[in-house]
Design a protein around this motif. Sequence first.
Motif: not given
Length: 393
Positions: A319-333
């Motif tokens: 789940a943390r890898v999916r959290l990391d993915l979401g965080a990358v996407t959100q911070r990038a936006k």
Amino acid sequence: METIEAPTREELVHRASDLIPLLRKNALSGEEDRCLPQETVEALAGSGILRMRVPHRYGGYESDMRTVVDTLAELARGDGSAAWTASVWAISSWMMGMFPDEVQDEVFSDPDVRISGIISPTATARKVPGGVVVSGKWAFNSGVRHSSWNTNAAILVGDEGQPQPVMLAIPVSDLTVVDDWHTAGLRGSGSVTTVAEDLFVPQQRVLPMGPVLEGRHLSVLNADSPLYRTPFMPTACATIAAPALGLAKGAKDVFFERLPGRKITYTAYESQQEAPLTHLQVAEATVKIDEAEFHAHRAARTVDTKGAAGEEWTLEERARVRLDLGAVTQRAKEAVDILNTASGGSSVYSSVPIQRIERDVQTLNLHAILHPNTNLELYGRILCGLEPNTVYL
């Protein structure tokens, strides 16, 4: 096929950097045609970057995840659609390495083969002697126009047992392509719909999805490779984090390229770079890009470390890898939003890259797997001791 010495991370990132001018030049025509230009595809193939997740014995590099992330992110600095498509090809090449070795021998007879894929089981398969017959369609099939093979998901139904999801290896020539990719963002990815109608797929090209999600597969020769000792979702999530990170870096690049000599219209500022507002904007955007990179690298490090050790994954780690993915996407936006806002009215012209980057990163944030809110909720459920509400973990 004779194995070759794999390039280092630095070499592959340098190759990606060398492609940035070409990717930028072709990005607008890719948008207009809703498909990557052939010149872009040939440049990606010629660089060797598409071999990163191809097994060594077929001339591939078996690059570690950190190398994959850094290389794909560098491509996204030039064109988000090219980087996204390359990430799909990387995941699907890795997926093909989970099929039986005789299937890999057929598919990887060309080490530069391009494989696209869909993990959403939006088709139905039924058992017949020697294999299955599949019917249905797969939307969002990125890069399929430039691919020879597809790894597509379907629900296998029959008289015995419960329906189960499976992955199918299908030649693209056996599918019908529907030209329906009319979108606001990632237009150059050509993520059209493909259709199968009563298509026979031999049994050796049918892979149960349950074991795949757990990191178990049918390949004998890949069994000892660290690449194939990790579950599917952490591998896929770490990979597709890279285009978002690269888009944010690209936004910073193009913002600073346009900054010298720009005014802030209807103000006393003759130079935008002298305005305190600009200083705050670029500093905040840079911090968010740094945060995105932290999460992208943490996900890659987790995949690489656990794959090398052959360790079992906990639910929280997945789940943390999916959290990391979401965080990358959100911070990038968030970073792109700041830089786009600071780019002024002239940035709305299609010749100015920042408006395309804004639309591309917004599109990534809407993707079902990348969606920040979905991934935050999933990780929170695990932290609170609840079972995950998805098998895609």
